[in-house]
Motif scaffolding. Structure first.
Motif, short mmCIF file in Angstrom:
data_model
loop_
_atom_site.label_atom_id
_atom_site.label_comp_id
_atom_site.label_asym_id
_atom_site.label_seq_id
_atom_site.Cartn_x
_atom_site.Cartn_y
_atom_site.Cartn_z
N ILE A 115 -19.91 -1.21 -21.49
CA ILE A 115 -19.51 0.01 -20.80
C ILE A 115 -18.10 0.36 -21.26
N ARG A 116 -17.96 1.53 -21.89
CA ARG A 116 -16.65 1.92 -22.41
C ARG A 116 -16.04 3.03 -21.57
N LEU A 149 -16.90 -4.91 -20.51
CA LEU A 149 -16.16 -3.70 -20.16
C LEU A 149 -15.11 -3.41 -21.23
N ASP A 150 -15.25 -2.26 -21.87
CA ASP A 150 -14.33 -1.84 -22.93
C ASP A 150 -13.32 -0.86 -22.33
N ARG A 151 -12.12 -1.35 -22.13
CA ARG A 151 -11.04 -0.52 -21.54
C ARG A 151 -9.93 -0.29 -22.57
N SER A 152 -10.30 -0.26 -23.85
CA SER A 152 -9.32 -0.26 -24.93
C SER A 152 -8.73 1.12 -25.23
N LEU A 153 -9.17 2.16 -24.54
CA LEU A 153 -8.63 3.50 -24.81
C LEU A 153 -7.13 3.55 -24.54
N LYS A 289 -17.18 -9.39 -18.30
CA LYS A 289 -15.97 -9.77 -19.01
C LYS A 289 -15.42 -8.59 -19.81
N ALA A 290 -14.22 -8.76 -20.36
CA ALA A 290 -13.58 -7.73 -21.16
C ALA A 290 -13.97 -7.87 -22.62
N GLY A 291 -13.96 -6.76 -23.34
CA GLY A 291 -14.28 -6.75 -24.75
C GLY A 291 -14.35 -5.33 -25.26
N GLU A 292 -14.77 -5.16 -26.52
CA GLU A 292 -14.90 -3.83 -27.11
C GLU A 292 -16.31 -3.63 -27.63
N GLN A 356 -7.73 5.71 -31.85
CA GLN A 356 -6.77 4.65 -31.62
C GLN A 356 -6.30 4.65 -30.17
N PRO A 357 -6.08 3.46 -29.61
CA PRO A 357 -5.58 3.40 -28.23
C PRO A 357 -4.23 4.10 -28.10
#
Length: 496
Positions: A115-116, A149-153, A289-292, A356-357
């Motif tokens: 989920i991004r 969970l992709d929170r990399s924005l 968990k966290a990831g991309e 890019q973040p």
């Protein structure tokens, strides 16, 4: 243009610049108002100008840098409305890796579900449930893997929710998150048990095994400021975690609720995501968990935020800090095309890898650049997080007035003005000047910090003419400034 944290010693005194424009009589008796409120004249600025005219009517100490508190949201929402466009939305997307097996409603994913977060600043529990429901409707019931969970924005450092004022549980201190679900807060609902004359307290979402102890009496009398009569204590480290409530709430309050940010983001998200997936009938064998999102992931579903024109209503009427902070970050994350065409962010089919973040430096630059592109470059402007929940942000009353005048001349003016609280009716102005001549005739944003009070917006004079009104009062005595600001609004309404 400055965008970094200033040294307070370098901030110019408010009282030193003289007004540069010719003003018109009569002038408001601000000296009398300030004396009655026991405020010094150097602490306050006043700016009033009729829209469509070239010079201010009132210009008192309006050229020096001040802390605007939540009036800073007026810059962030104006820039977003102009740069991104009123119809821009922000998407949360769902992806998968691995193999699918089984059919009907009992299918399984042997792999991970991703989920991004796309920076939706108002992603509710209900919205997120609907997003996962799309996955369930595709026949996936069991995930034999993890939810990632992709929170990399956003590229932001870890923050201490207690850092600003020591009130880390308060929802206004929640920090930005590319996957902000339910404002990272637990909703405590208070339901009246009339037979016991007590309030029953429930939590949603309820963290696993959390115990709620409530001894809140139902009393007679008007509802009023019921939160001041309530006590709460939260013990996150005991086993199980415990939330305790005491005090009293008038029965006239009917059913009401309270939001508190109980846990740090990782723990909150892991709890909420698993709970919503299982509540929808899903089974998860792994963890959260966290990831991309990897490059070979398959797109499954997405959900869009409400458009910017609607989001800014929540930001300005309710003075929502985290939404404003995320909107400023999204100015950088979803910058418009070079042609200046408004964007629906992001548009087109989703791709596995986003842009890019972005961090605070890029967001500050995006905000100041959006203003500068519209002729609004201010030498004293200091941008911190774009919400006003800051000791560093600075702008002058006159230049904040210029922003409001520019917004009035914009094609997006109706959406912008409609986002501001209507005096005596809604938002943070709903209880002020009720039943007065100003009620319903002014759209005013408020700003409140311990040492700063401000108002800014539009007032319809008794003549039918419209005026931009800004006043900021800084200093230790600022808490008494409301009477001054209310009198200014009434004065402009009567004399304008």
């Amino acid at each position: 243009m400055p965008t970094s944290t200033p040294n307070p010693a370098q901030i110019p005194a408010i009282s030193q610049p003289a007004p540069v424009a010719t003003v018109m009589a009569p002038q408001p008796p601000v000296g009398e108002w300030m004396a009655a409120a026991r405020l010094g004249p150097a602490q306050a600025s006043f700016f009033v100008q009729e829209v469509g005219t070239g010079s201010p009517w009132v210009d008192i100490n309006a050229r020096g840098a001040q802390n605007p508190a939540s009036l800073m949201k007026l810059l962030t929402t104006y820039a977003a409305l102009e740069s991104l466009g009123p119809a821009a939305t922000f998407r949360t997307t769902v992806w998968a890796t691995g193999q699918r097996s089984g059919g009907g409603d009992g299918g399984r994913l042997v792999g991970n579900l991703y989920i991004r977060g796309g920076g939706d600043p108002a992603l509710t529990i209900e919205d997120f449930w609907a997003l996962l429901r799309q996955v369930r409707l595709q026949g996936i019931r069991e995930i034999r893997g993890d939810i990632v969970l992709d929170r990399s924005l956003y590229n932001l450092p870890d923050s201490d929710p207690n850092a600003f004022d020591g009130e880390g549980l308060r929802a206004y201190n929640v920090g930005p998150d590319a996957l902000l679900i339910g404002f990272k807060s637990v909703r405590f609902a208070f339901a009246l048990d009339e037979t016991q004359k007590q309030w029953v307290v429930t939590a949603d979402p309820k963290p696993p095994r959390m115990r709620i102890d409530a001894n809140v009496a139902a009393t007679a009398g008007p509802c009023g400021e019921w939160r001041s009569q309530l006590t709460m204590n939260f013990e996150p480290e005991v086993n199980p975690p415990r939330a305790s409530f005491g005090g009293r709430i008038p029965a006239a309050c009917a059913n009401t609720d309270l939001y508190r940010a109980l846990f740090l983001p990782d723990r909150y998200l892991a709890t909420v995501v698993r709970q919503i997936w299982e509540d929808s009938g899903g089974v998860l064998t792994g963890g959260v968990k966290a990831g991309e999102v990897p490059a070979d992931a398959r797109f499954l579903a997405d959900g869009s935020s409400r458009p910017v024109a609607e989001l800014i209503r929540d930001i300005n009427k309710r003075s929502n800090n985290v939404m404003a902070r995320m909107l400023m970050l999204n100015l950088a994350a979803y910058a418009p095309k070079p042609s200046g065409t408004p964007v629906d962010a992001p548009s087109g089919p989703p791709v596995p890898k986003p842009q890019q973040p972005v961090g605070l430096a890029e967001a500050r630059m995006a905000l100041t650049s959006a203003l500068a592109a519209r002729g609004l470059s201010f030498p004293e402007l200091v941008v911190d997080n774009g919400s006003g929940l800051s000791r560093q942000e600075r702008i002058s009353a006159a230049n904040l007035g210029r922003v409001l005048l520019a917004a009035w001349a914009s094609p997006n003016m109706p959406d912008y003005i409609a986002s501001l609280p209507l005096v005596g009716v809604d938002g943070t102005m709903r209880r002020r000047l009720q039943g007065s001549a100003v009620t319903g005739y002014a759209h005013i944003k408020t700003g409140t910090l311990r040492d700063s009070r401000g108002i800014a917006g539009y007032v319809v004079g008794s003549s039918g003419r419209r005026y931009v009104v800004v006043s900021i009062i800084n200093g230790e005595g600022a808490a008494t400034a409301q009477s001054v600001h209310d009198q200014l609004l009434a004065w402009v309404r009567d004399r304008g």
